[in-house]
Design a protein around this motif. Structure first.
Motif, PDB file in Angstrom:
ATOM      1  N   SER A 108      13.882   3.104  -0.028  1.00 18.50           N
ATOM      2  CA  SER A 108      14.164   2.493   1.274  1.00 18.50           C
ATOM      3  C   SER A 108      13.034   1.541   1.634  1.00 18.50           C
ATOM      4  O   SER A 108      11.948   1.588   1.028  1.00 18.50           O
ATOM      5  CB  SER A 108      14.239   3.583   2.350  1.00 18.50           C
ATOM      6  OG  SER A 108      12.952   4.166   2.493  1.00 18.50           O
ATOM      7  N   GLY A 109      13.286   0.727   2.658  1.00 18.23           N
ATOM      8  CA  GLY A 109      12.266  -0.211   3.102  1.00 18.23           C
ATOM      9  C   GLY A 109      11.004   0.511   3.549  1.00 18.23           C
ATOM     10  O   GLY A 109       9.884   0.134   3.191  1.00 18.23           O
ATOM     11  N   ALA A 110      11.196   1.575   4.341  1.00 16.52           N
ATOM     12  CA  ALA A 110      10.036   2.313   4.851  1.00 16.52           C
ATOM     13  C   ALA A 110       9.192   2.861   3.707  1.00 16.52           C
ATOM     14  O   ALA A 110       7.960   2.823   3.755  1.00 16.52           O
ATOM     15  CB  ALA A 110      10.510   3.451   5.751  1.00 16.52           C
ATOM     16  N   VAL A 113       7.072   0.209   2.279  1.00 19.09           N
ATOM     17  CA  VAL A 113       5.952  -0.072   3.177  1.00 19.09           C
ATOM     18  C   VAL A 113       4.888   1.018   3.035  1.00 19.09           C
ATOM     19  O   VAL A 113       3.689   0.737   2.947  1.00 19.09           O
ATOM     20  CB  VAL A 113       6.449  -0.201   4.644  1.00 19.09           C
ATOM     21  CG1 VAL A 113       5.292  -0.186   5.617  1.00 19.09           C
ATOM     22  CG2 VAL A 113       7.284  -1.471   4.802  1.00 19.09           C
ATOM     23  N   PHE A 136       8.854  -4.575  12.916  1.00 21.97           N
ATOM     24  CA  PHE A 136       9.528  -3.348  12.491  1.00 21.97           C
ATOM     25  C   PHE A 136       9.264  -3.165  10.999  1.00 21.97           C
ATOM     26  O   PHE A 136       9.543  -4.070  10.208  1.00 21.97           O
ATOM     27  CB  PHE A 136      11.030  -3.414  12.764  1.00 21.97           C
ATOM     28  CG  PHE A 136      11.731  -2.108  12.510  1.00 21.97           C
ATOM     29  CD1 PHE A 136      11.828  -1.148  13.504  1.00 21.97           C
ATOM     30  CD2 PHE A 136      12.269  -1.822  11.258  1.00 21.97           C
ATOM     31  CE1 PHE A 136      12.445   0.085  13.267  1.00 21.97           C
ATOM     32  CE2 PHE A 136      12.891  -0.603  11.011  1.00 21.97           C
ATOM     33  CZ  PHE A 136      12.975   0.346  12.023  1.00 21.97           C
ATOM     34  N   HIS A 137       8.726  -2.004  10.639  1.00 18.52           N
ATOM     35  CA  HIS A 137       8.448  -1.745   9.224  1.00 18.52           C
ATOM     36  C   HIS A 137       9.059  -0.433   8.751  1.00 18.52           C
ATOM     37  O   HIS A 137       8.780  -0.004   7.633  1.00 18.52           O
ATOM     38  CB  HIS A 137       6.939  -1.724   8.984  1.00 18.52           C
ATOM     39  CG  HIS A 137       6.266  -3.031   9.269  1.00 18.52           C
ATOM     40  ND1 HIS A 137       6.431  -4.146   8.463  1.00 18.52           N
ATOM     41  CD2 HIS A 137       5.458  -3.431  10.286  1.00 18.52           C
ATOM     42  CE1 HIS A 137       5.734  -5.160   8.957  1.00 18.52           C
ATOM     43  NE2 HIS A 137       5.148  -4.757  10.069  1.00 18.52           N
ATOM     44  N   GLY A 138       9.853   0.226   9.604  1.00 20.14           N
ATOM     45  CA  GLY A 138      10.476   1.481   9.185  1.00 20.14           C
ATOM     46  C   GLY A 138      10.019   2.635  10.049  1.00 20.14           C
ATOM     47  O   GLY A 138       9.271   2.448  11.016  1.00 20.14           O
ATOM     48  N   GLU A 211       5.845  -9.487   8.767  1.00 19.56           N
ATOM     49  CA  GLU A 211       7.195  -9.916   8.371  1.00 19.56           C
ATOM     50  C   GLU A 211       7.163 -11.449   8.361  1.00 19.56           C
ATOM     51  O   GLU A 211       6.841 -12.050   9.388  1.00 19.56           O
ATOM     52  CB  GLU A 211       8.222  -9.467   9.388  1.00 19.56           C
ATOM     53  CG  GLU A 211       8.438  -7.972   9.468  1.00 19.56           C
ATOM     54  CD  GLU A 211       9.331  -7.625  10.659  1.00 19.56           C
ATOM     55  OE1 GLU A 211      10.553  -7.612  10.511  1.00 19.56           O
ATOM     56  OE2 GLU A 211       8.784  -7.392  11.754  1.00 19.56           O
ATOM     57  N   ASP A 244       6.084  -8.244   4.314  1.00 20.92           N
ATOM     58  CA  ASP A 244       7.219  -7.320   4.326  1.00 20.92           C
ATOM     59  C   ASP A 244       8.503  -8.137   4.267  1.00 20.92           C
ATOM     60  O   ASP A 244       8.971  -8.667   5.273  1.00 20.92           O
ATOM     61  CB  ASP A 244       7.170  -6.450   5.588  1.00 20.92           C
ATOM     62  CG  ASP A 244       8.288  -5.416   5.605  1.00 20.92           C
ATOM     63  OD1 ASP A 244       9.181  -5.496   4.738  1.00 20.92           O
ATOM     64  OD2 ASP A 244       8.282  -4.545   6.487  1.00 20.92           O
ATOM     65  N   VAL A 246      11.386  -6.992   3.393  1.00 18.78           N
ATOM     66  CA  VAL A 246      12.516  -6.058   3.339  1.00 18.78           C
ATOM     67  C   VAL A 246      13.790  -6.705   3.893  1.00 18.78           C
ATOM     68  O   VAL A 246      14.866  -6.591   3.300  1.00 18.78           O
ATOM     69  CB  VAL A 246      12.166  -4.742   4.072  1.00 18.78           C
ATOM     70  CG1 VAL A 246      13.406  -3.913   4.366  1.00 18.78           C
ATOM     71  CG2 VAL A 246      11.176  -3.928   3.247  1.00 18.78           C
ATOM     72  N   GLN A 247      13.675  -7.395   5.021  1.00 18.82           N
ATOM     73  CA  GLN A 247      14.879  -7.995   5.620  1.00 18.82           C
ATOM     74  C   GLN A 247      15.081  -9.448   5.183  1.00 18.82           C
ATOM     75  O   GLN A 247      16.187  -9.946   5.120  1.00 18.82           O
ATOM     76  CB  GLN A 247      14.787  -7.921   7.146  1.00 18.82           C
ATOM     77  CG  GLN A 247      16.050  -8.339   7.834  1.00 18.82           C
ATOM     78  CD  GLN A 247      16.237  -7.759   9.223  1.00 18.82           C
ATOM     79  OE1 GLN A 247      17.068  -8.225   9.958  1.00 18.82           O
ATOM     80  NE2 GLN A 247      15.513  -6.747   9.594  1.00 18.82           N
ATOM     81  N   LYS A 273      16.602  -3.637   1.301  1.00 21.41           N
ATOM     82  CA  LYS A 273      17.870  -4.170   1.820  1.00 21.41           C
ATOM     83  C   LYS A 273      18.691  -4.961   0.789  1.00 21.41           C
ATOM     84  O   LYS A 273      19.467  -4.385   0.058  1.00 21.41           O
ATOM     85  CB  LYS A 273      17.586  -5.016   3.062  1.00 21.41           C
ATOM     86  CG  LYS A 273      17.209  -4.142   4.278  1.00 21.41           C
ATOM     87  CD  LYS A 273      17.220  -4.952   5.538  1.00 21.41           C
ATOM     88  CE  LYS A 273      16.774  -4.191   6.761  1.00 21.41           C
ATOM     89  NZ  LYS A 273      17.765  -3.309   7.343  1.00 21.41           N
TER      90      LYS A 273
HETATM   91  N1  PLP Z   1      10.731  -3.544   6.994  1.00 21.85           N
HETATM   92  C1  PLP Z   1      11.564  -4.416   7.602  1.00 21.85           C
HETATM   93  C2  PLP Z   1      11.116  -5.832   7.785  1.00 21.85           C
HETATM   94  C3  PLP Z   1      12.820  -4.011   8.052  1.00 21.85           C
HETATM   95  O1  PLP Z   1      13.629  -4.880   8.652  1.00 21.85           O
HETATM   96  C4  PLP Z   1      13.204  -2.663   7.852  1.00 21.85           C
HETATM   97  C5  PLP Z   1      14.521  -2.186   8.333  1.00 21.85           C
HETATM   98  O2  PLP Z   1      15.169  -2.770   9.135  1.00 21.85           O
HETATM   99  C6  PLP Z   1      12.318  -1.792   7.228  1.00 21.85           C
HETATM  100  C7  PLP Z   1      11.092  -2.264   6.801  1.00 21.85           C
HETATM  101  C8  PLP Z   1      12.686  -0.346   6.995  1.00 21.85           C
HETATM  102  O3  PLP Z   1      13.701  -0.272   6.036  1.00 21.85           O
HETATM  103  P1  PLP Z   1      14.556   1.084   5.874  1.00 21.85           P
HETATM  104  O4  PLP Z   1      15.424   1.200   7.061  1.00 21.85           O
HETATM  105  O5  PLP Z   1      15.313   0.852   4.601  1.00 21.85           O
HETATM  106  O6  PLP Z   1      13.566   2.181   5.745  1.00 21.85           O
END
Ligand code: PLP
Length: 430
Positions: A108-110, A113, A136-138, A211, A244, A246-247, A273
């Motif tokens: 997962s994203g979290a 991170v 937002f990082h999770g 981000e 980051d 992730v998004q 993601k």
């Molecule tokens: N980092 C960013 C930039 C995100 O947008 C998100 C989720 O929206 C996350 C981390 C966390 O990802 P996850 O929900 O897969 O843990």
């Protein structure tokens, strides 16, 4: 199972901590469309929260995942090598900027991170981590300590990870210093210098995590000048810069990674993601010289780099390339923004239209310029009634964020935009 039973069992046995956008029961996804158990179809402008960049159930992804399922579902990366994970790692090394050539896979994203900040501390032997307000990082403990898009993510979980600091994100539309890009001397970057003058010594800071386009915080694009100066500031002090992605990764902004827009190379990148078209997978990537600081066993995973997820990711990357989705995201994103700019001429409650590629945000305001979450609530609800799924962002839920599949047809895009336009005309500010 009857639709009502699905809802009833879900309500009864799935944790109520999940915030639900809809009460739909979805049976099938295809391209940019979702099909419910009631036989209705909904146009999806969310793509599984910026996940299904190549659309729902792309046939190439389905075929690759099925083929992998029949051969090997799981073995754990610590047990053996397997083709899909090695191939994906080498593809990501090819696509990532600069010297970044080594991956650690997770789910997962979290988790990506978490891994990134653990690596940064391990590599630098320093404790400090600097993040940004609005980010937002999770939600795992490390990641949520960096997340600062709302206090609701922190309340009742304290104490959080120590040695975490936050500074203002370069959110020019709502500049915390009330400056405009024309007369600004990157005051928000000076805030980081001030932090490192009074609160934490630069040589006690392991990393800054940013981000490249703020997601949940409102689809905010930082000025390129800021990102370049930040890169310089961090490098000057031996602080690692974690982007980051992730998004924003995997074509969402019209480049494979959003960081490329700013012509900087981070030390570590996190990805999730859009990586595997909907299968759970994430990665952190760094140059070998940083990754090698991690001694074997200092970090690990059971499921990370799952063979099926990696096969889906490889297929998805091929689709991005073969369907020219980077070019398409840039083109369609510019088109979307121009349509919203037109709507802004008509509606004073649209304060700002922004974004990169198909990561487009529209910020709504009250007549006094304050964030207007009511407009976004109205529009998301009315759009849902008209079978279009859209999603809010921002600390007041005052931004509509658009993250459609990158290969949405122009016809479908126009269909959805027409619904939004019609709904904006119906909205009566109170
Ligand atoms: N980092 C960013 C930039 C995100 O947008 C998100 C989720 O929206 C996350 C981390 C966390 O990802 P996850 O929900 O897969 O843990």
């Amino acid at each position: 199972m009857l639709t009502s039973e699905v809802i009833e069992k879900g309500r009864k046995h799935i944790s109520g901590v999940i915030v639900r956008d809809t009460e739909l029961v979805v049976e099938k996804g295809e391209g940019s469309w979702l099909y419910t158990s009631e036989g209705e179809r909904y146009l999806d402008f969310i793509a599984g929260i910026a996940v299904c960049n190549v659309g729902h159930c792309h046939p190439r992804v389905v075929e690759a995942a099925k083929a992998q399922l029949e051969r090997l579902i799981h073995i754990s990366i610590s047990t053996a090598y397997y083709e899909s994970v090695s191939e994906l790692a080498s593809e990501l090394a090819r696509l990532a900027p600069g010297e970044i050539d080594t991956c650690f896979f997770s789910n997962s994203g979290a988790e990506a991170v978490e891994g990134a900040i653990k690596l940064a501390r391990y590599f630098t032997k320093r404790p400090g981590i600097i993040g940004f307000y609005g980010s937002f990082h999770g939600r795992t403990f490390g990641a949520v300590s960096l997340t600062a898009s709302s206090w609701k993510y922190h309340s009742y979980y304290e104490p959080l990870l120590p040695e975490v600091y936050h500074v203002s994100y370069p959110y020019c539309y709502r500049c915390p210093y009330r400056l405009s890009p024309a007369n600004c001397d990157l005051e928000c970057l000076n805030e980081m210098r001030t932090l490192m003058r009074y609160q934490v010594a630069p040589d006690r800071v392991a990393c800054v995590i940013m981000e490249p386009v703020m997601g949940e915080g409102g689809y905010v694009v930082p000025p390129a000048r800021y990102v370049r100066e930040l890169r310089k500031l961090t490098a000057d002090h031996g602080i690692l810069l974690i982007m980051d992605e992730v998004q924003s990764g995997f074509g969402r902004t019209g480049r494979m990674f959003a960081t490329e827009h700013f012509q900087v190379v981070p030390d570590i990148m996190t990805m999730a993601k859009g990586i595997a078209a909907g299968l759970p997978l994430s990665a952190l990537a760094a140059p070998r010289r940083i990754m090698d600081a991690w001694k074997p066993g200092a970090h690990g995973t059971t499921f990370g780099g799952n063979p099926v997820s990696c096969a889906a990711a490889l297929a998805s990357l091929k689709v991005i390339e073969e369907e020219n989705l980077l070019g398409r995201a840039a083109e369609m994103g510019a088109y979307m923004k121009s349509r919203f700019e037109q709507m802004k001429q008509e509606h004073p409650f649209i304060g700002d239209v922004r974004g990169l590629g198909m990561m487009v945000g529209v910020e709504f305001v009250h007549p006094d310029g304050t964030p207007n979450g009511d407009a976004v609530t109205y529009i998301t609800q009315r759009c849902l009634e008209k079978r279009l799924i859209v999603h809010p962002a921002g600390d007041h839920k005052h931004v509509l964020r658009f993250m459609t599949p990158l290969n949405i047809s122009r016809e479908d895009l126009d269909y959805g935009l027409a619904i939004i336009e019609e709904t904006m005309r119906e909205y009566r500010p109170s």
